[in-house]
Design an enzyme around this catalytic site. Structure first.
Site, short mmCIF file in Angstrom:
data_model
loop_
_atom_site.label_atom_id
_atom_site.label_comp_id
_atom_site.label_asym_id
_atom_site.label_seq_id
_atom_site.Cartn_x
_atom_site.Cartn_y
_atom_site.Cartn_z
N CYS A 102 -1.77 -6.09 -3.85
CA CYS A 102 -3.14 -6.18 -3.65
C CYS A 102 -3.40 -7.74 -3.26
O CYS A 102 -3.03 -8.45 -2.53
CB CYS A 102 -4.08 -5.55 -4.72
SG CYS A 102 -5.74 -5.56 -4.19
N HIS A 196 -1.12 -0.20 -4.57
CA HIS A 196 -0.80 -0.74 -6.16
C HIS A 196 0.34 0.43 -6.64
O HIS A 196 0.14 1.44 -7.20
CB HIS A 196 -1.99 -0.47 -7.07
CG HIS A 196 -2.72 -1.49 -6.95
ND1 HIS A 196 -2.72 -2.80 -7.56
CD2 HIS A 196 -4.05 -1.78 -6.36
CE1 HIS A 196 -3.53 -3.39 -7.50
NE2 HIS A 196 -4.59 -2.94 -6.69
N GLU A 198 2.14 -0.02 -9.02
CA GLU A 198 2.46 0.14 -10.21
C GLU A 198 1.39 0.84 -11.16
O GLU A 198 1.54 1.03 -12.32
CB GLU A 198 2.10 -1.46 -10.98
CG GLU A 198 0.93 -2.02 -10.87
CD GLU A 198 0.23 -2.39 -9.53
OE1 GLU A 198 -0.96 -3.13 -9.63
OE2 GLU A 198 0.88 -2.05 -8.51
#
Length: 284
Positions: A102, A196, A198
């Site tokens: 991002c 994302h 993560e």
């Protein structure tokens, strides 16, 4: 042992809001994910948006640098943005591999001569759907193991609008042409995703709650109560992803999102295909 530096993209206010909702900073989330992929990996954290930030060690002492997301906007500039661009420039100039999701992608693009700003096609809140590797992406090691189409957690208004010269776009979808990218710069390589990998589902839920007003304004939910309902459904699914196939079906989520190893694939690929080979080449 690999040693990575994690740069939290948020300023102090942004970190405070994130901790209030998630119980930890974005950098702490990344540290947990990285350690889940390699138990011997060591992480140092830094907040380069802050004027008083001090690196725990010189950037060239690290095997890799990771940039988190952020509520800042590259196009608005300012010292908090310039300091982060400077850190990424130093790392890549020193040949340190860099990964970012991002915000990290937008910082890298700005550094290398691209353009980042508000996506004219609109935001993605919750998940980026129908992500598809480009021709170049199909064989790139960042996407090793990804299927021809997949979904991933995503929370963003801004995006890379013009890729930098010499970069390679690896993933796109109907909302955005640059969902994953490789950017060579000086002696280094940046690999990153607009989405994302993560984020766990409970963190996606927290980010939806943080963005409730913007989600309603974008017309994606009728009101903030509807946003809260979506967030609560994600929290429930996070608590028992295998035991609630009906809820996963209603949310339209499959294994690429629900299974941590698949969801985090790009981060593991960055370690295996770029960080470790670069470390070996540096004779460390």
């Amino acid at each position: 042992m690999l040693r990575l530096l994690i740069a939290d993209g948020n300023d102090r206010a942004g970190r405070g809001r994130h901790v209030e909702r998630c119980g930890k900073t974005s950098a702490q989330t990344y540290a947990g994910v990285l350690r889940s992929l390699d138990r011997d990996l060591a992480c140092d954290l830094v907040a380069p948006a802050d004027a008083d930030a001090v690196l725990p060690a010189p950037v060239q002492a690290y095997d890799g640098l990771v940039f988190t997301g952020s509520t800042l906007h590259v196009a608005e500039g300012g010292d908090a943005v310039r300091r982060q661009i400077a850190l990424m420039r130093e790392a890549l100039t020193q040949g340190v591999p860099v990964f970012g999701s991002c915000w990290g992608v937008q910082v890298a693009a700005a550094l290398a001569g691209g353009e980042a700003g508000r996506n004219p096609r609109g935001p993605e809140y919750g998940f980026a759907r129908n992500l598809a590797p480009t021709r170049a992406g199909r064989d790139h090691p960042l996407l090793a193991g990804r299927p021809p189409a997949f979904d991933a957690p995503a929370i963003h208004d801004d995006a890379v609008l013009v890729p930098p010269p010499g970069s390679t776009v690896l993933v796109a979808n109907g909302r955005l042409d640059v969902q994953a990218i490789v950017i060579p710069y000086a002696a280094g390589q940046f690999w990153g995703t607009q989405y994302h990998p993560e984020l766990d589902l409970d963190e996606v839920a927290a980010m939806l709650s943080l963005s409730a007003e913007a989600i309603v304004e974008a017309g994606l939910c009728r009101d903030e109560a509807a946003v809260d309902g979506q967030a609560e459904a994600l929290r429930r699914l996070h608590a028992d992803p295998a035991g609630q196939p009906d809820l996963a079906w209603r949310l339209g989520l499959g294994a690429e999102v629900l299974e941590p190893a698949r969801r985090r694939r790009e981060i593991g690929n960055f370690l295996d295909a770029l960080v470790r080979p670069t470390r070996a080449a540096r004779g460390r």
